[in-house]
Write an enzyme that holds these catalytic residues in place. Structure first.
Site, PDB file in Angstrom:
ATOM      1  N   ARG A  92     -38.574 -18.446  44.545  1.00 18.74           N
ATOM      2  CA  ARG A  92     -38.316 -17.445  43.494  1.00 18.74           C
ATOM      3  C   ARG A  92     -37.193 -16.534  43.990  1.00 18.74           C
ATOM      4  O   ARG A  92     -37.267 -16.016  45.106  1.00 18.74           O
ATOM      5  CB  ARG A  92     -39.562 -16.586  43.197  1.00 18.74           C
ATOM      6  N   GLN A 143     -48.866 -10.982  31.824  1.00 15.70           N
ATOM      7  CA  GLN A 143     -49.450 -10.326  33.003  1.00 15.70           C
ATOM      8  C   GLN A 143     -50.135  -9.013  32.626  1.00 15.70           C
ATOM      9  O   GLN A 143     -51.100  -8.599  33.279  1.00 15.70           O
ATOM     10  CB  GLN A 143     -48.362 -10.040  34.059  1.00 15.70           C
ATOM     11  N   ARG A 186     -48.351 -13.838  42.911  1.00 15.11           N
ATOM     12  CA  ARG A 186     -47.246 -13.189  42.208  1.00 15.11           C
ATOM     13  C   ARG A 186     -47.267 -11.688  42.502  1.00 15.11           C
ATOM     14  O   ARG A 186     -48.191 -11.175  43.108  1.00 15.11           O
ATOM     15  CB  ARG A 186     -47.338 -13.462  40.695  1.00 15.11           C
ATOM     16  N   GLY A 187     -46.198 -11.015  41.980  1.00 12.23           N
ATOM     17  CA  GLY A 187     -46.059  -9.592  42.287  1.00 12.23           C
ATOM     18  C   GLY A 187     -45.293  -9.491  43.607  1.00 12.23           C
ATOM     19  O   GLY A 187     -45.680 -10.128  44.600  1.00 12.23           O
ATOM     20  N   ALA A 188     -44.215  -8.697  43.588  1.00 14.64           N
ATOM     21  CA  ALA A 188     -43.301  -8.718  44.736  1.00 14.64           C
ATOM     22  C   ALA A 188     -43.980  -8.457  46.093  1.00 14.64           C
ATOM     23  O   ALA A 188     -43.846  -9.277  47.025  1.00 14.64           O
ATOM     24  CB  ALA A 188     -42.162  -7.736  44.484  1.00 14.64           C
ATOM     25  N   ASP A 219     -39.250  -5.387  41.530  1.00 14.45           N
ATOM     26  CA  ASP A 219     -39.063  -6.612  42.321  1.00 14.45           C
ATOM     27  C   ASP A 219     -37.896  -6.502  43.289  1.00 14.45           C
ATOM     28  O   ASP A 219     -37.849  -7.206  44.298  1.00 14.45           O
ATOM     29  CB  ASP A 219     -38.860  -7.810  41.395  1.00 14.45           C
TER      30      ASP A 219
HETATM   31  O1  MRU Z   1     -43.361 -12.665  37.600  1.00 14.30           O
HETATM   32  P1  MRU Z   1     -44.304 -11.713  38.284  1.00 14.30           P
HETATM   33  O2  MRU Z   1     -45.643 -11.678  37.654  1.00 14.30           O
HETATM   34  O3  MRU Z   1     -44.360 -11.948  39.768  1.00 14.30           O
HETATM   35  O4  MRU Z   1     -43.625 -10.297  38.054  1.00 14.30           O
HETATM   36  C1  MRU Z   1     -44.218  -9.179  38.656  1.00 14.30           C
HETATM   37  C2  MRU Z   1     -43.537  -7.904  38.330  1.00 14.30           C
HETATM   38  O5  MRU Z   1     -42.536  -7.861  37.652  1.00 14.30           O
HETATM   39  C3  MRU Z   1     -44.104  -6.687  38.981  1.00 14.30           C
HETATM   40  O6  MRU Z   1     -43.935  -5.568  38.163  1.00 14.30           O
HETATM   41  C4  MRU Z   1     -43.403  -6.449  40.320  1.00 14.30           C
HETATM   42  O7  MRU Z   1     -43.413  -7.601  41.095  1.00 14.30           O
HETATM   43  C5  MRU Z   1     -44.011  -5.331  41.072  1.00 14.30           C
HETATM   44  S1  MRU Z   1     -45.618  -5.704  41.642  1.00 14.30           S
HETATM   45  C6  MRU Z   1     -46.202  -4.385  42.504  1.00 14.30           C
END
Ligand code: MRU
Length: 357
Positions: free
Chosen positions: A96, A205, A53-55, A246
């Site tokens: 996603r 998270q 996870r995380g963009a 994201d």
């Molecule tokens: O659903 P997630 O846990 O993937 O969401 C992640 C976020 O919203 C982060 O803030 C975003 O991806 C930036 S990560 C450097």
């Protein structure tokens, strides 16, 4: 359980290049479990379930997925290879919708494939190029995070109280992270920050991952519930808000974890700088404003049961579970990228930066 952000890559390729080794983030902070992933279905599920996870991290993972799939398809004839890669890429991309880094990395890999096909390369040679590109995406991410951390740190002061939402650290990228980068780098340089992590309902998270990373790095960190930000700001405990992103639209509207826009509205009210940190790969110039960003909706049980021993609401109760929201560009003090610090008007600043790449 200890993990060191400078040595931990949440995704990497195995020595034989056949598996992607993924730190399963659904198990943190209690367990450190690594998954070995090599089928298209496992890749899709790893993204969908938030094991990855995380963009930016999803982008790095997608780069490796395309490389591993290319290697699996390399004995096909050129036409079937190309067709299969496009189908696999489209399927992976559907896992996603909000984080643009996923489609960005898949498109980048398909472009490498197209160039190889146009120059008459055989599938096995193209597969090698996709592997090289995946490694390049990964190492670019590491250096971009470092630059973001440097730029972000230039805006902070020793002793600052900082608020963050969700997790934009090493687990969401590779190494320093985006939103947490200046905090980790500052800590290495002797800054004493007081960091408040929103727990980040419903998937926690902030409590599970950000607190885990910051505690491991020796940062003074306090977990708060999402509805406490207003009080913290009123009490003067927050000098800046740092969040990841994201997808950033061409006008600076920014999608990030659900709850981010509320924090931005509060920050504006209390006069606290609100910083969005992310690499150029999160900027989507093809989406003019935040209205064009698709918001992922997830399963109701993530709210009702997932982090509870018993369901926290009665049977029959309805739930709405959007995973992201969009922060209006007017609420953002600066967008901190690997290329520098962007200031309003963001449409012009983004066009100038992306044009220069
Ligand atoms: O659903 P997630 O846990 O993937 O969401 C992640 C976020 O919203 C982060 O803030 C975003 O991806 C930036 S990560 C450097």
């Amino acid at each position: 359980m200890e993990l060191r952000y400078k040595e931990t890559d949440p995704v990497r390729l195995s020595e034989d290049r056949e598996n992607i080794i993924v730190l399963d983030q659904t198990k943190l902070p209690e367990e450190v479990v690594y998954l070995h992933i090599n089928t298209l279905e496992q890749m899709y599920d790893a993204i969908k379930s938030l094991a990855v996870r995380g963009a930016p991290c999803i982008g790095v993972f997608a780069g490796y997925c395309m490389a591993v799939l290319a290697s699996q398809h390399k004995s096909l004839n050129a036409e079937d290879f190309e067709k299969r890669m496009k189908e696999d890429g489209a399927y992976l991309d559907s896992s996603r919708p909000t984080a643009v880094n996923l489609s960005w990395a898949i498109k980048r890999q398909l472009k490498v494939m197209d160039t190889g096909v146009e120059s008459g390369l055989a599938p096995d040679k193209i597969a090698t190029r996709l592997y090289d590109e995946a490694v390049e995406i990964h190492s670019e991410d590491i250096s971009m995070c470092m630059r973001i951390a440097e730029h972000g740190l230039s805006l902070l002061h020793d002793g600052d109280g900082l608020l963050t939402h969700c997790n934009a650290g090493a687990l969401a990228t590779t190494r320093y992270g985006t939103g947490l980068g200046p905090i980790l780098l500052g800590r290495e340089r002797g800054y004493e920050f007081h960091v408040y992590s929103d727990e980040t309902r419903p998937l926690l998270q902030g409590a599970r991952l950000t607190a885990f990373e910051l505690v491991n790095a020796g940062v003074d960190e306090t977990v708060v519930c999402d509805n406490m930000a207003s009080l913290l700001m009123k009490q003067g405990k927050i000098q800046a808000v740092l969040v990841g992103c994201d997808r950033i639209a061409a006008n600076g509207d920014t999608a990030n974890k659900i709850g981010t826009s509320g924090v931005a509205i509060l920050a504006k009210y209390y006069g606290v700088p609100f910083y969005v940190l992310g690499p150029y790969s999160t900027i989507d110039v093809n989406t003019p404003t935040g209205d064009g960003i698709e918001i992922e909706e997830r399963e109701p049980d993530e709210i009702r049961t997932m982090w509870y021993e018993r369901p926290m609401a009665p049977k029959g109760a309805k739930f709405y579970n959007p995973a992201f929201d969009v922060t209006d560009h007017s609420l953002i003090t600066s967008i901190i990228t690997d290329k520098g610090i962007l200031k309003p008007p963001y449409d012009r600043a983004i066009a100038a930066m992306m044009g220069s790449r």
